[in-house]
Scaffold this motif. Structure first.
Motif, PDB file in Angstrom:
ATOM      1  N   ALA A 189     -64.665 -81.998 -92.705  1.00 23.77           N
ATOM      2  CA  ALA A 189     -63.523 -82.590 -93.399  1.00 23.77           C
ATOM      3  C   ALA A 189     -62.282 -82.534 -92.521  1.00 23.77           C
ATOM      4  O   ALA A 189     -61.523 -83.501 -92.442  1.00 23.77           O
ATOM      5  CB  ALA A 189     -63.282 -81.861 -94.723  1.00 23.77           C
ATOM      6  N   ASP A 190     -62.076 -81.409 -91.848  1.00 21.26           N
ATOM      7  CA  ASP A 190     -60.901 -81.223 -91.007  1.00 21.26           C
ATOM      8  C   ASP A 190     -61.311 -80.596 -89.681  1.00 21.26           C
ATOM      9  O   ASP A 190     -62.194 -79.746 -89.635  1.00 21.26           O
ATOM     10  CB  ASP A 190     -59.870 -80.321 -91.697  1.00 21.26           C
ATOM     11  CG  ASP A 190     -59.364 -80.934 -92.989  1.00 21.26           C
ATOM     12  OD1 ASP A 190     -58.656 -81.953 -92.924  1.00 21.26           O
ATOM     13  OD2 ASP A 190     -59.701 -80.404 -94.065  1.00 21.26           O
ATOM     14  N   GLY A 191     -60.660 -81.019 -88.622  1.00 21.40           N
ATOM     15  CA  GLY A 191     -60.922 -80.468 -87.301  1.00 21.40           C
ATOM     16  C   GLY A 191     -60.409 -81.403 -86.237  1.00 21.40           C
ATOM     17  O   GLY A 191     -61.023 -82.438 -85.962  1.00 21.40           O
ATOM     18  N   LEU A 192     -59.292 -81.055 -85.642  1.00 18.75           N
ATOM     19  CA  LEU A 192     -58.698 -81.904 -84.612  1.00 18.75           C
ATOM     20  C   LEU A 192     -59.264 -81.630 -83.221  1.00 18.75           C
ATOM     21  O   LEU A 192     -59.011 -82.389 -82.291  1.00 18.75           O
ATOM     22  CB  LEU A 192     -57.176 -81.731 -84.596  1.00 18.75           C
ATOM     23  CG  LEU A 192     -56.442 -82.268 -85.828  1.00 18.75           C
ATOM     24  CD1 LEU A 192     -54.969 -81.892 -85.777  1.00 18.75           C
ATOM     25  CD2 LEU A 192     -56.614 -83.772 -85.941  1.00 18.75           C
ATOM     26  N   GLU A 193     -60.028 -80.547 -83.087  1.00 17.40           N
ATOM     27  CA  GLU A 193     -60.619 -80.243 -81.795  1.00 17.40           C
ATOM     28  C   GLU A 193     -61.718 -81.252 -81.465  1.00 17.40           C
ATOM     29  O   GLU A 193     -62.297 -81.890 -82.342  1.00 17.40           O
ATOM     30  CB  GLU A 193     -61.192 -78.825 -81.774  1.00 17.40           C
ATOM     31  CG  GLU A 193     -62.411 -78.597 -82.653  1.00 17.40           C
ATOM     32  CD  GLU A 193     -62.088 -78.305 -84.106  1.00 17.40           C
ATOM     33  OE1 GLU A 193     -63.010 -77.875 -84.829  1.00 17.40           O
ATOM     34  OE2 GLU A 193     -60.932 -78.526 -84.532  1.00 17.40           O
ATOM     35  N   ALA A 194     -62.004 -81.390 -80.187  1.00 15.45           N
ATOM     36  CA  ALA A 194     -63.076 -82.288 -79.754  1.00 15.45           C
ATOM     37  C   ALA A 194     -64.432 -81.707 -80.131  1.00 15.45           C
ATOM     38  O   ALA A 194     -64.586 -80.479 -80.225  1.00 15.45           O
ATOM     39  CB  ALA A 194     -63.002 -82.495 -78.248  1.00 15.45           C
ATOM     40  N   PRO A 195     -65.429 -82.548 -80.374  1.00 12.96           N
ATOM     41  CA  PRO A 195     -66.776 -82.024 -80.618  1.00 12.96           C
ATOM     42  C   PRO A 195     -67.245 -81.176 -79.445  1.00 12.96           C
ATOM     43  O   PRO A 195     -66.925 -81.482 -78.289  1.00 12.96           O
ATOM     44  CB  PRO A 195     -67.625 -83.294 -80.751  1.00 12.96           C
ATOM     45  CG  PRO A 195     -66.657 -84.351 -81.159  1.00 12.96           C
ATOM     46  CD  PRO A 195     -65.382 -84.013 -80.466  1.00 12.96           C
ATOM     47  N   PRO A 196     -68.000 -80.102 -79.705  1.00 10.10           N
ATOM     48  CA  PRO A 196     -68.451 -79.240 -78.616  1.00 10.10           C
ATOM     49  C   PRO A 196     -69.545 -79.908 -77.788  1.00 10.10           C
ATOM     50  O   PRO A 196     -70.137 -80.912 -78.198  1.00 10.10           O
ATOM     51  CB  PRO A 196     -69.000 -78.016 -79.362  1.00 10.10           C
ATOM     52  CG  PRO A 196     -69.458 -78.562 -80.671  1.00 10.10           C
ATOM     53  CD  PRO A 196     -68.462 -79.649 -81.024  1.00 10.10           C
ATOM     54  N   SER A 197     -69.813 -79.342 -76.623  1.00  8.33           N
ATOM     55  CA  SER A 197     -70.871 -79.876 -75.769  1.00  8.33           C
ATOM     56  C   SER A 197     -72.218 -79.836 -76.483  1.00  8.33           C
ATOM     57  O   SER A 197     -73.009 -80.787 -76.395  1.00  8.33           O
ATOM     58  CB  SER A 197     -70.942 -79.081 -74.461  1.00  8.33           C
ATOM     59  OG  SER A 197     -69.738 -79.189 -73.746  1.00  8.33           O
ATOM     60  N   LEU A 198     -72.482 -78.719 -77.173  1.00  9.46           N
ATOM     61  CA  LEU A 198     -73.691 -78.617 -77.990  1.00  9.46           C
ATOM     62  C   LEU A 198     -73.305 -79.013 -79.413  1.00  9.46           C
ATOM     63  O   LEU A 198     -72.890 -78.184 -80.218  1.00  9.46           O
ATOM     64  CB  LEU A 198     -74.251 -77.195 -77.953  1.00  9.46           C
ATOM     65  CG  LEU A 198     -75.545 -76.964 -78.766  1.00  9.46           C
ATOM     66  CD1 LEU A 198     -76.661 -77.861 -78.253  1.00  9.46           C
ATOM     67  CD2 LEU A 198     -75.961 -75.502 -78.704  1.00  9.46           C
ATOM     68  N   ASN A 199     -73.426 -80.289 -79.705  1.00  6.23           N
ATOM     69  CA  ASN A 199     -72.946 -80.856 -80.971  1.00  6.23           C
ATOM     70  C   ASN A 199     -74.149 -81.082 -81.885  1.00  6.23           C
ATOM     71  O   ASN A 199     -74.856 -82.090 -81.773  1.00  6.23           O
ATOM     72  CB  ASN A 199     -72.211 -82.166 -80.690  1.00  6.23           C
ATOM     73  CG  ASN A 199     -71.528 -82.714 -81.917  1.00  6.23           C
ATOM     74  OD1 ASN A 199     -71.573 -82.122 -82.986  1.00  6.23           O
ATOM     75  ND2 ASN A 199     -70.895 -83.869 -81.763  1.00  6.23           N
TER      76      ASN A 199
END
Length: 216
Positions: free
Chosen positions: A34-44
């Protein structure tokens, strides 16, 4: 959606399988938060969960010029009025158009990706959506879905997103003129792991069937 800069189309699309001159495309949109301004992690993990769907479409479409691609997100979350995942889905559609022309597209989205797929399905290239355990808030717009073919698949035991919200969305989309169906899945929960082959097979059949249907 609020007026914010759109992502660069060239970075919004990852082509998995396909011909140089495809006759159609299946665009996969994975889940998120729902919320998260960080970039997706390498292991997504949400993105990895969509890989078997990509492979299932590739196998089933063998001998046909169908492109299989994934949308790429800048942020992990939807982030309220920013609707970041929907904006990234728009950018992925723009990238498809830039690279391959006006090919018909079916969107296959899981969870937040299902919400994004439904949000951008008014794009002229989109023939329909296969939404897997989608996130369907009660006030989500539906007027832009007139004429689109929608399939919402949901396990009623899902405790992350609720199947009743999907069925309510289907009802509202039908009233707006969409060809919408709700498909209860017997198992799988939100991650679609138990009974995964059934999820892969049904999503593939629906996506390719929609792509092959008469244009809207």
């Amino acid at each position: 959606m609020s007026a914010r800069p759109r992502p660069t189309p060239s970075r919004a699309l990852l082509v998995r399988y396909g011909a140089e001159a495809p006759s159609g495309a299946v665009l996969l949109l994975h889940g998120g938060r729902a919320d998260g301004l960080e970039a997706p992690p390498s292991l997504n993990l949400p993105a990895l969960r969509m890989r078997p769907f990509a492979e299932a479409v590739r196998r089933a479409a063998r001998g046909r010029s169908v492109l299989v691609a994934e949308g790429r997100y800048r942020h992990r979350g939807w982030n309220g009025e920013r609707a970041d995942a929907a904006r990234d889905a728009e950018a992925a559609l723009a990238a498809l158009r830039d690279r391959f022309g006006a090919v018909p597209v079916v969107l296959v989205g899981h969870s937040m990706g299902g919400r994004a797929a439904l949000a951008v399905a008014g794009d002229p290239a989109v023939r329909g959506v296969v939404a897997l355990a989608p996130w369907c808030p009660p006030d989500e717009p539906v007027a832009h879905l007139a004429g689109r073919r929608l399939h919402l698949l949901h396990d009623e035991a899902d405790r992350v997103t609720e199947a009743k919200d999907s069925w309510a969305f289907v009802t509202r989309a039908r009233m707006a003129g969409a060809d919408a169906t709700g498909i209860p899945m017997p198992t799988g929960g939100h991650a679609m792991l138990r009974g995964a082959r059934l999820w892969h097979r049904r999503a593939t059949e629906l996506a390719l069937g929609t792509l092959a249907a008469t244009p809207v």
